[in-house]
Design a protein around this motif. Structure first.
Motif, PDB file in Angstrom:
ATOM      1  N   MET A   1     -82.600  25.515  -2.532  1.00  0.00           N
ATOM      2  CA  MET A   1     -81.458  26.330  -2.192  1.00  0.00           C
ATOM      3  C   MET A   1     -80.305  25.424  -1.792  1.00  0.00           C
ATOM      4  SD  MET A   1     -83.117  29.606  -0.777  1.00  0.00           S
ATOM      5  CE  MET A   1     -84.894  29.683  -0.658  1.00  0.00           C
ATOM      6  N   ILE A   2     -79.112  25.872  -2.121  1.00  0.00           N
ATOM      7  CA  ILE A   2     -77.924  25.061  -1.865  1.00  0.00           C
ATOM      8  C   ILE A   2     -76.941  25.854  -1.024  1.00  0.00           C
ATOM      9  CG2 ILE A   2     -75.966  23.885  -2.911  1.00  0.00           C
ATOM     10  CD1 ILE A   2     -77.709  23.466  -5.384  1.00  0.00           C
ATOM     11  N   ASN A   3     -76.469  25.236   0.029  1.00  0.00           N
ATOM     12  CA  ASN A   3     -75.422  25.791   0.871  1.00  0.00           C
ATOM     13  C   ASN A   3     -74.419  24.670   1.089  1.00  0.00           C
ATOM     14  OD1 ASN A   3     -73.742  26.861   2.786  1.00  0.00           O
ATOM     15  ND2 ASN A   3     -75.339  27.349   4.252  1.00  0.00           N
ATOM     16  N   ARG A   4     -73.422  24.589   0.235  1.00  0.00           N
ATOM     17  CA  ARG A   4     -72.469  23.491   0.256  1.00  0.00           C
ATOM     18  C   ARG A   4     -71.077  24.038   0.047  1.00  0.00           C
ATOM     19  NH1 ARG A   4     -73.927  20.016   2.814  1.00  0.00           N
ATOM     20  NH2 ARG A   4     -72.261  18.576   3.076  1.00  0.00           N
ATOM     21  N   VAL A   5     -70.117  23.534   0.799  1.00  0.00           N
ATOM     22  CA  VAL A   5     -68.728  23.949   0.635  1.00  0.00           C
ATOM     23  C   VAL A   5     -67.826  22.726   0.766  1.00  0.00           C
ATOM     24  CG1 VAL A   5     -68.458  24.541   3.070  1.00  0.00           C
ATOM     25  CG2 VAL A   5     -66.963  25.589   1.403  1.00  0.00           C
ATOM     26  N   VAL A   6     -66.823  22.668  -0.088  1.00  0.00           N
ATOM     27  CA  VAL A   6     -65.814  21.611  -0.037  1.00  0.00           C
ATOM     28  C   VAL A   6     -64.455  22.302  -0.015  1.00  0.00           C
ATOM     29  CG1 VAL A   6     -64.806  19.624  -1.211  1.00  0.00           C
ATOM     30  CG2 VAL A   6     -67.269  20.014  -1.320  1.00  0.00           C
ATOM     31  N   LEU A   7     -63.651  21.992   0.987  1.00  0.00           N
ATOM     32  CA  LEU A   7     -62.356  22.637   1.170  1.00  0.00           C
ATOM     33  C   LEU A   7     -61.264  21.599   1.351  1.00  0.00           C
ATOM     34  CD1 LEU A   7     -63.480  25.187   3.899  1.00  0.00           C
ATOM     35  CD2 LEU A   7     -63.142  25.681   1.478  1.00  0.00           C
ATOM     36  N   VAL A   8     -60.070  21.928   0.887  1.00  0.00           N
ATOM     37  CA  VAL A   8     -58.882  21.136   1.170  1.00  0.00           C
ATOM     38  C   VAL A   8     -57.802  22.113   1.588  1.00  0.00           C
ATOM     39  CG1 VAL A   8     -57.091  19.615   0.244  1.00  0.00           C
ATOM     40  CG2 VAL A   8     -59.469  19.299  -0.443  1.00  0.00           C
ATOM     41  N   GLY A   9     -57.225  21.880   2.748  1.00  0.00           N
ATOM     42  CA  GLY A   9     -56.180  22.772   3.237  1.00  0.00           C
ATOM     43  C   GLY A   9     -55.459  22.167   4.421  1.00  0.00           C
ATOM     44  N   ARG A  10     -54.616  22.978   5.032  1.00  0.00           N
ATOM     45  CA  ARG A  10     -53.834  22.538   6.189  1.00  0.00           C
ATOM     46  C   ARG A  10     -54.291  23.271   7.439  1.00  0.00           C
ATOM     47  NH1 ARG A  10     -49.963  19.036   4.979  1.00  0.00           N
ATOM     48  NH2 ARG A  10     -49.267  18.944   2.818  1.00  0.00           N
ATOM     49  N   LEU A  11     -54.288  22.554   8.553  1.00  0.00           N
ATOM     50  CA  LEU A  11     -54.681  23.148   9.826  1.00  0.00           C
ATOM     51  C   LEU A  11     -53.626  24.148  10.289  1.00  0.00           C
ATOM     52  CD1 LEU A  11     -56.446  20.496   9.740  1.00  0.00           C
ATOM     53  CD2 LEU A  11     -56.415  20.649  12.217  1.00  0.00           C
ATOM     54  N   THR A  12     -54.076  25.297  10.785  1.00  0.00           N
ATOM     55  CA  THR A  12     -53.141  26.307  11.283  1.00  0.00           C
ATOM     56  C   THR A  12     -52.699  26.005  12.703  1.00  0.00           C
ATOM     57  OG1 THR A  12     -54.937  27.720  12.068  1.00  0.00           O
ATOM     58  CG2 THR A  12     -54.139  28.083   9.812  1.00  0.00           C
ATOM     59  N   LYS A  13     -53.484  25.226  13.432  1.00  0.00           N
ATOM     60  CA  LYS A  13     -53.107  24.732  14.761  1.00  0.00           C
ATOM     61  C   LYS A  13     -53.955  23.499  15.051  1.00  0.00           C
ATOM     62  CE  LYS A  13     -56.100  27.793  17.410  1.00  0.00           C
ATOM     63  NZ  LYS A  13     -56.180  28.722  18.517  1.00  0.00           N
TER      64      LYS A  13
ATOM     65  N   ALA B   1     -65.424  20.402  18.109  1.00  0.00           N
ATOM     66  CA  ALA B   1     -64.033  20.798  17.879  1.00  0.00           C
ATOM     67  C   ALA B   1     -64.004  21.955  16.898  1.00  0.00           C
ATOM     68  CB  ALA B   1     -63.220  19.629  17.336  1.00  0.00           C
ATOM     69  N   ASN B   2     -63.079  22.869  17.136  1.00  0.00           N
ATOM     70  CA  ASN B   2     -62.864  24.017  16.252  1.00  0.00           C
ATOM     71  C   ASN B   2     -61.438  23.981  15.743  1.00  0.00           C
ATOM     72  OD1 ASN B   2     -65.399  24.898  17.011  1.00  0.00           O
ATOM     73  ND2 ASN B   2     -64.624  26.333  18.520  1.00  0.00           N
ATOM     74  N   PHE B   3     -61.273  24.306  14.467  1.00  0.00           N
ATOM     75  CA  PHE B   3     -59.937  24.500  13.914  1.00  0.00           C
ATOM     76  C   PHE B   3     -60.042  25.440  12.727  1.00  0.00           C
ATOM     77  CE2 PHE B   3     -61.558  20.541  12.042  1.00  0.00           C
ATOM     78  CZ  PHE B   3     -61.371  20.742  10.687  1.00  0.00           C
ATOM     79  N   THR B   4     -58.901  25.961  12.318  1.00  0.00           N
ATOM     80  CA  THR B   4     -58.852  26.851  11.163  1.00  0.00           C
ATOM     81  C   THR B   4     -58.093  26.155  10.057  1.00  0.00           C
ATOM     82  OG1 THR B   4     -58.919  28.790  12.588  1.00  0.00           O
ATOM     83  CG2 THR B   4     -58.130  29.120  10.349  1.00  0.00           C
ATOM     84  N   LEU B   5     -58.667  26.191   8.873  1.00  0.00           N
ATOM     85  CA  LEU B   5     -58.080  25.553   7.700  1.00  0.00           C
ATOM     86  C   LEU B   5     -57.493  26.628   6.792  1.00  0.00           C
ATOM     87  CD1 LEU B   5     -58.043  22.532   6.918  1.00  0.00           C
ATOM     88  CD2 LEU B   5     -59.960  23.005   5.412  1.00  0.00           C
ATOM     89  N   ALA B   6     -56.216  26.534   6.481  1.00  0.00           N
ATOM     90  CA  ALA B   6     -55.564  27.440   5.536  1.00  0.00           C
ATOM     91  C   ALA B   6     -55.718  26.844   4.143  1.00  0.00           C
ATOM     92  CB  ALA B   6     -54.093  27.618   5.884  1.00  0.00           C
ATOM     93  N   VAL B   7     -56.438  27.550   3.278  1.00  0.00           N
ATOM     94  CA  VAL B   7     -56.713  27.066   1.920  1.00  0.00           C
ATOM     95  C   VAL B   7     -56.044  28.017   0.939  1.00  0.00           C
ATOM     96  CG1 VAL B   7     -58.506  26.510   0.254  1.00  0.00           C
ATOM     97  CG2 VAL B   7     -58.901  26.100   2.692  1.00  0.00           C
ATOM     98  N   ASN B   8     -55.129  27.496   0.130  1.00  0.00           N
ATOM     99  CA  ASN B   8     -54.430  28.323  -0.840  1.00  0.00           C
ATOM    100  C   ASN B   8     -55.390  28.853  -1.896  1.00  0.00           C
ATOM    101  OD1 ASN B   8     -51.929  28.024   0.347  1.00  0.00           O
ATOM    102  ND2 ASN B   8     -51.320  26.330  -0.973  1.00  0.00           N
TER     103      ASN B   8
ATOM    104  N   ALA C   1     -56.213  18.256   5.361  1.00  0.00           N
ATOM    105  CA  ALA C   1     -57.558  17.735   5.611  1.00  0.00           C
ATOM    106  C   ALA C   1     -58.516  18.253   4.552  1.00  0.00           C
ATOM    107  CB  ALA C   1     -58.045  18.138   6.996  1.00  0.00           C
ATOM    108  N   GLY C   2     -59.530  17.449   4.277  1.00  0.00           N
ATOM    109  CA  GLY C   2     -60.625  17.850   3.411  1.00  0.00           C
ATOM    110  C   GLY C   2     -61.878  18.000   4.258  1.00  0.00           C
ATOM    111  N   VAL C   3     -62.641  19.043   3.997  1.00  0.00           N
ATOM    112  CA  VAL C   3     -63.855  19.315   4.757  1.00  0.00           C
ATOM    113  C   VAL C   3     -65.014  19.472   3.793  1.00  0.00           C
ATOM    114  CG1 VAL C   3     -65.009  20.992   6.247  1.00  0.00           C
ATOM    115  CG2 VAL C   3     -62.627  20.415   6.654  1.00  0.00           C
ATOM    116  N   ASP C   4     -66.105  18.798   4.090  1.00  0.00           N
ATOM    117  CA  ASP C   4     -67.345  18.929   3.327  1.00  0.00           C
ATOM    118  C   ASP C   4     -68.402  19.409   4.315  1.00  0.00           C
ATOM    119  OD1 ASP C   4     -69.397  18.714   1.461  1.00  0.00           O
ATOM    120  OD2 ASP C   4     -69.699  16.588   1.858  1.00  0.00           O
TER     121      ASP C   4
END
Length: 159
Positions: free
Chosen positions: A1-13, A27-34, A71-74
């Motif tokens: 089973m695979i549970n993988r996510v790759v995101l690139v976006g900008r921090l909202t704060k 640390a917690n942050f929210t990533l805005a991904v277009n 930022a990029g998140v894996d």
């Protein structure tokens, strides 16, 4: 089973850094991904994805990322639930980051330029000294200003 996510976006704060009772940084942050498409009126839509980062990566994110930073998140998606004060079951979907990549060179973001850091990975897993344990990346080109030809054997090339 695979549970993988790759995101690139900008921090909202800016990231919120806390410590568990055992002293582990989180640390917690929210990533805005277009989204890959625009609405009929031409407006760009985005998803706002909560991200959780642990340990040294959390401290690095809090120190070097700011509102608007690219930022990029894996990582992996996690769904947790709890019962709120009203007795209702609340479900939370978030990304647990395995690594966070700072995707802007230092000083390019219009926010707090003195503390933004670029091309600096806080998710190194190698033994020994990782880049996240050093004072920061070096952007110096060791071959700049040197007009000598570099002699490299074809056997040394990785391709």
């Amino acid at each position: 089973m695979i549970n993988r996510v790759v995101l690139v976006g900008r921090l909202t704060k800016s990231p919120e850094l806390r410590y568990t009772p055992n002293g582990v940084a989180v640390a917690n942050f929210t990533l805005a991904v277009n989204r890959p498409f625009k609405k009929q009126d031409g407006e760009q839509e985005a998803d706002f994805i909560p991200v959780v980062v642990w340990r040294k990566q959390a401290e690095n994110a809090a120190n070097f990322l700011r509102k608007g930073s690219l930022a990029g998140v894996d990582g992996r998606i996690q769904i947790r639930n709890y019962e709120n004060n009203e007795g209702r079951r609340v479900y939370v979907t978030e990304v647990i980051a395995d690594s966070v990549q700072f995707l802007e060179p230092k000083g390019t973001h219009s926010g707090d330029q003195s503390t933004s850091q670029g091309n600096y990975s806080s998710g190194s897993r190698s033994a020994g000294t990782s880049q996240s344990q050093r004072s920061g990346p070096s952007f110096d080109d060791p071959f700049a200003g040197d007009s000598k030809e570099i002699d490299i054997s074809d056997d040394d090339l990785p391709f």
